[in-house]
Design a protein around this motif. Structure first.
Motif, PDB file in Angstrom:
ATOM      1  N   ALA A 111       0.523  -1.017  -0.054  1.00  0.00           N
ATOM      2  CA  ALA A 111       0.100   0.064  -0.521  1.00  0.00           C
ATOM      3  C   ALA A 111       0.978   0.887   0.175  1.00  0.00           C
ATOM      4  O   ALA A 111       0.118   2.295  -0.397  1.00  0.00           O
ATOM      5  CB  ALA A 111      -0.947  -0.053   1.449  1.00  0.00           C
ATOM      6  N   PHE A 112       2.645   1.303   0.856  1.00  0.00           N
ATOM      7  CA  PHE A 112       3.284   2.472   0.307  1.00  0.00           C
ATOM      8  C   PHE A 112       3.259   3.808  -0.615  1.00  0.00           C
ATOM      9  O   PHE A 112       2.894   4.666  -0.595  1.00  0.00           O
ATOM     10  CB  PHE A 112       5.036   1.795   0.880  1.00  0.00           C
ATOM     11  N   GLY A 113       3.144   2.624  -1.833  1.00  0.00           N
ATOM     12  CA  GLY A 113       3.207   3.888  -2.924  1.00  0.00           C
ATOM     13  C   GLY A 113       1.898   4.638  -3.174  1.00  0.00           C
ATOM     14  O   GLY A 113       1.900   5.864  -3.594  1.00  0.00           O
ATOM     15  N   THR A 121      -8.260   5.390  -0.009  1.00  0.00           N
ATOM     16  CA  THR A 121      -8.383   4.106   0.948  1.00  0.00           C
ATOM     17  C   THR A 121      -9.473   3.069   0.317  1.00  0.00           C
ATOM     18  O   THR A 121      -8.660   1.741  -0.162  1.00  0.00           O
ATOM     19  CB  THR A 121      -8.737   4.497   2.292  1.00  0.00           C
ATOM     20  N   PRO A 122     -10.078   3.257  -0.137  1.00  0.00           N
ATOM     21  CA  PRO A 122     -11.335   1.758  -0.521  1.00  0.00           C
ATOM     22  C   PRO A 122     -10.020   1.101  -2.097  1.00  0.00           C
ATOM     23  O   PRO A 122     -10.518   0.685  -1.975  1.00  0.00           O
ATOM     24  CB  PRO A 122     -12.885   2.691  -1.664  1.00  0.00           C
ATOM     25  N   VAL A 123      -9.597   2.834  -2.727  1.00  0.00           N
ATOM     26  CA  VAL A 123      -9.281   2.039  -3.779  1.00  0.00           C
ATOM     27  C   VAL A 123      -8.204   1.574  -3.233  1.00  0.00           C
ATOM     28  O   VAL A 123      -7.478   0.011  -4.551  1.00  0.00           O
ATOM     29  CB  VAL A 123      -9.187   2.781  -4.586  1.00  0.00           C
ATOM     30  N   ILE A 124      -7.281   2.155  -2.223  1.00  0.00           N
ATOM     31  CA  ILE A 124      -5.346   0.961  -1.738  1.00  0.00           C
ATOM     32  C   ILE A 124      -6.327  -0.003  -1.401  1.00  0.00           C
ATOM     33  O   ILE A 124      -5.348  -1.324  -2.051  1.00  0.00           O
ATOM     34  CB  ILE A 124      -5.322   2.797  -0.528  1.00  0.00           C
ATOM     35  N   ALA A 129      -5.427  -5.919  -2.704  1.00  0.00           N
ATOM     36  CA  ALA A 129      -6.344  -7.532  -2.276  1.00  0.00           C
ATOM     37  C   ALA A 129      -5.962  -8.209  -3.779  1.00  0.00           C
ATOM     38  O   ALA A 129      -5.616  -9.531  -3.387  1.00  0.00           O
ATOM     39  CB  ALA A 129      -7.136  -7.011  -1.858  1.00  0.00           C
ATOM     40  N   GLU A 130      -6.641  -7.199  -4.997  1.00  0.00           N
ATOM     41  CA  GLU A 130      -5.695  -7.806  -5.898  1.00  0.00           C
ATOM     42  C   GLU A 130      -4.767  -8.490  -6.104  1.00  0.00           C
ATOM     43  O   GLU A 130      -4.467  -9.904  -6.870  1.00  0.00           O
ATOM     44  CB  GLU A 130      -6.243  -6.977  -7.578  1.00  0.00           C
ATOM     45  N   MET A 131      -3.325  -7.534  -5.611  1.00  0.00           N
ATOM     46  CA  MET A 131      -2.534  -7.597  -6.601  1.00  0.00           C
ATOM     47  C   MET A 131      -1.007  -9.422  -5.901  1.00  0.00           C
ATOM     48  O   MET A 131      -0.580 -10.248  -5.917  1.00  0.00           O
ATOM     49  CB  MET A 131      -1.101  -6.538  -5.636  1.00  0.00           C
ATOM     50  N   MET A 162       3.630  -3.317  -8.958  1.00  0.00           N
ATOM     51  CA  MET A 162       2.168  -2.954 -10.193  1.00  0.00           C
ATOM     52  C   MET A 162       0.750  -2.969  -9.826  1.00  0.00           C
ATOM     53  O   MET A 162       0.443  -2.682 -10.760  1.00  0.00           O
ATOM     54  CB  MET A 162       2.210  -4.958 -10.160  1.00  0.00           C
ATOM     55  N   ALA A 163       0.737  -2.534  -7.964  1.00  0.00           N
ATOM     56  CA  ALA A 163      -0.119  -1.988  -7.538  1.00  0.00           C
ATOM     57  C   ALA A 163      -0.414  -0.568  -7.946  1.00  0.00           C
ATOM     58  O   ALA A 163      -1.443   0.349  -7.436  1.00  0.00           O
ATOM     59  CB  ALA A 163      -0.421  -2.004  -5.817  1.00  0.00           C
ATOM     60  N   MET A 164       0.641   0.354  -8.489  1.00  0.00           N
ATOM     61  CA  MET A 164       0.711   1.100  -8.929  1.00  0.00           C
ATOM     62  C   MET A 164       0.363   1.454 -10.539  1.00  0.00           C
ATOM     63  O   MET A 164      -0.225   2.779 -10.505  1.00  0.00           O
ATOM     64  CB  MET A 164       2.491   1.892  -8.950  1.00  0.00           C
ATOM     65  N   GLN A 165      -0.397   0.051 -10.606  1.00  0.00           N
ATOM     66  CA  GLN A 165      -0.810   0.632 -12.412  1.00  0.00           C
ATOM     67  C   GLN A 165       0.231   0.796 -13.619  1.00  0.00           C
ATOM     68  O   GLN A 165      -0.681   1.887 -14.292  1.00  0.00           O
ATOM     69  CB  GLN A 165      -2.373   0.833 -12.418  1.00  0.00           C
ATOM     70  N   PRO A 166       1.693   0.613 -13.235  1.00  0.00           N
ATOM     71  CA  PRO A 166       2.733   1.113 -14.863  1.00  0.00           C
ATOM     72  C   PRO A 166       1.889   0.994 -15.468  1.00  0.00           C
ATOM     73  O   PRO A 166       2.043   0.114 -16.159  1.00  0.00           O
ATOM     74  CB  PRO A 166       3.510   0.611 -13.599  1.00  0.00           C
TER      75      PRO A 166
END
Length: 598
Positions: A111-113, A121-124, A129-131, A162-166
């Motif tokens: 969640a850090f990035g 927060t809901p998006v994080i 969870a997805e990652m 990948m959580a940052m969706q690059p």
């Protein structure tokens, strides 16, 4: 659609220029384009500019120095990208996972990035969870990051990015610290991301066995220039034709090395283990299935002097933690090279730390050259007897230049000033690092740091040498030089105990190999017996040849057996002889391949 464009990029480190007495570019006139969804592998010798190039593509990591040329991302000049675009759309995974982990919990690392980007927060929670599900992290989601193995940490770094969706994912030798199985799993994950999500990947690697065949294009770099930028099959073929003695030929996948070694240019160029098997089966006889080897004389072995003996060794880091070593027994003879392989976190590094006296077991005994380790007083053990190369080479260096660091050995070994300088020059020449002596150790590439650290250890002139991942970050040519060096040391009666993930290196240099599993060494045997009976902890050359020949472990052994057996008759009934020489010059279609700045 073009995602990334680099045009006439030249870069010079300021310290490098001063040391050389003139401008010495780390990159020189590099130009290329990357299309959306491509998988690009960048390879070359240590110090050829791979990491410098990748860091320049990530604006926040760009090193200080003189830069010319332009970089565009999605058609926008790099310097005009917003902070959010630069941070989120270009992901970067470092070579050492320890350097990229910033929080104490796995879930917080994921969640850090996103927290720093101000994502709701809901998006994080949803993205984390997805990652976690995609990367199989859910089983250790609540763990501390300090409790993770090397492979888990590297996977966590990838998931966090990948959580940052690059749009572009850059990775700098991500498998250099992973065991063969973990490395294979990591590469398979990258392939899945590239195919399923269409993510563009730019990756540097020295271990090319798996990534080279799956790349859309391969960039081969040479002394700061881009030599070739082609699909892998063409790049593997053209490199031989451009320069039959190029050092990178040793780093190509085993199927390609066997193909080039046999000069079988009339056959289709193989890339994978499957291709290599088909190539051998279609082109070479197998009347002679085995190489003759001198059998091991058990009685003679038992009479050899013992360099190190350990029995019933048990060790744990804290009283309430489980044992890392449990009843370990090992005997290493003088003048032999022993390699220990095994998974990340199995306890291999701990084993070396106990042998070197850094950690003390709570049970068992260790003898070095016939003397209990506790009986050595002061620095007696570490003066001309035992030396250890740690897994992180940076921990070896204390001074502002490699030369100054080497001079520190004078205090231990009582060399005269003249003798010290002579040994420094000889060691640097031996390892091919003379040009690095006046550089700051932290300014060197990972492979250069490793070679410089080995040089400092060798200056101690040990009789028993402990090496922890000595080939980490080193290119194939340097591995060959290190292999010859270790064989020379063995010839001088020096004993080497090595922990490594590099099965090819272990197969080529070792007298015996062992597998560390379940807190102990489960087997210890000759390379032939060890590798020919394994499916995963074995060489690609053995996988290629095992259906054709019985005991070939290295590429050189496969080539030798092929030559002894000879080529199969061609379709017209004639037996084709092998073509002499390396086949330089133009390609079959009259082209030279795509070269930049050559």
């Amino acid at each position: 659609m073009e995602l990334l464009k680099v045009e006439d990029l030249t870069f010079t480190y300021p310290r490098q220029a001063r040391d050389a007495g003139e401008a010495a570019p780390a990159l020189e006139h590099v130009s290329f384009q990357v299309q959306e969804g491509e998988f690009i592998v960048v390879c070359g010798e240590s110090g050829c500019g791979k990491t410098t190039l990748l860091k320049l593509l990530k604006r926040e990591l760009a090193p200080h120095g003189e830069q010319s040329g332009r970089i565009w991302f999605r058609g926008v000049p790099q310097e005009e990208l917003s902070d959010r675009e630069a941070a989120c759309e270009i992901g970067y995974v470092l070579q050492n996972p320890e350097n990229q982990t910033v929080t104490d919990k796995v879930w917080h690392e994921l969640a850090f990035g996103l927290e720093n980007m101000g994502v709701p927060t809901p998006v994080i929670r949803r993205r984390v969870a997805e990652m976690a599900c995609f990367f199989g992290i859910d089983d250790w989601f609540r763990k501390k990051t300090t409790e993770l193995s090397g492979g888990q940490k590297q996977l966590l770094n990838l998931a966090s990015v990948m959580a940052m969706q690059p749009r572009l994912l850059i990775l700098d030798e991500p498998t250099s610290q992973l065991d063969p199985i973990a490395a294979s799993d990591f590469i398979n994950t990258l392939m899945k991301i590239n195919k399923d999500l269409g993510l563009t990947i730019l990756l540097t690697e020295h271990r090319l066995e798996e990534v080279f065949p799956v790349a859309d294009r391969v960039f081969i770099m040479d002394q700061g220039r881009l030599l070739l930028a082609e699909p892998p099959r063409e790049a593997g073929r053209d490199l031989k034709q451009l320069n039959g003695d190029h050092k990178m030929l040793l780093g190509l996948p085993s199927a390609l090395r066997i193909y080039h070694g046999l000069d079988a240019a009339d056959a289709e160029c193989p890339l994978t283990v499957r291709d290599g098997r088909n190539f051998l089966a279609a082109n070479y006889e197998n009347r002679i299935r085995r190489l003759e080897r001198k059998p091991l004389d058990a009685e003679a072995e038992a009479e050899r002097p013992v360099a190190m003996r350990m029995k019933d060794i048990c060790f744990r880091y804290e009283r309430d933690l489980p044992d890392v070593l449990e009843g370990v027994a090992l005997q290493v003879y003088e003048g032999e090279i022993v390699s220990i392989l095994g998974g990340n976190g199995a306890g291999k590094t701990t084993l070396l730390s106990v042998i070197s006296g850094v950690n003390k077991p709570y049970r068992g005994k260790i003898e070095i050259f016939g003397k209990r380790i506790q009986k050595y007083s002061g620095k007696e053990l570490y003066t001309g007897k035992l030396a250890s190369l740690p897994q992180n080479p940076q921990t070896v260096f204390l001074k502002m230049s490699v030369r100054e660091d080497y001079r520190e050995i004078q205090k231990v070994m009582n060399y005269s000033d003249r003798e010290m300088e002579r040994k420094i020059e000889e060691t640097a020449e031996l390892l091919g690092i003379s040009r690095l002596l006046n550089r700051h150790p932290y300014d060197l590439s990972g492979g250069e740091q490793q070679k410089a650290a080995i040089g400092k250890i060798l200056l101690l002139q040990p009789r028993f040498l402990l090496l922890d991942e000595p080939t980490k970050g080193i290119d194939a040519w340097s591995k060959r030089q290190l292999q010859e060096l270790l064989k020379d040391l063995k010839g001088q009666g020096i004993t080497v105990l090595m922990v490594t993930h590099d099965v090819e290196f272990a197969a080529g240099v070792s007298d015996r190999c062992g597998l560390f599993f379940d807190h102990e060494i489960t087997s210890l045997d000759t390379p032939e017996e060890f590798f020919c009976n394994n499916n995963y902890y074995t060489t690609a050359a053995n996988r290629i040849a095992r259906q054709q020949y019985d005991n070939a472990v290295t590429c050189e052994e496969v080539i030798e057996l092929c030559r002894r057996n000879g080529r199969k008759p061609a379709a017209g009934g004639k037996t084709e002889g092998e073509k002499p020489g390396g086949g330089r010059g133009e390609l079959a279609d009259g082209k030279r391949g795509m070269r930049y700045g050559a």
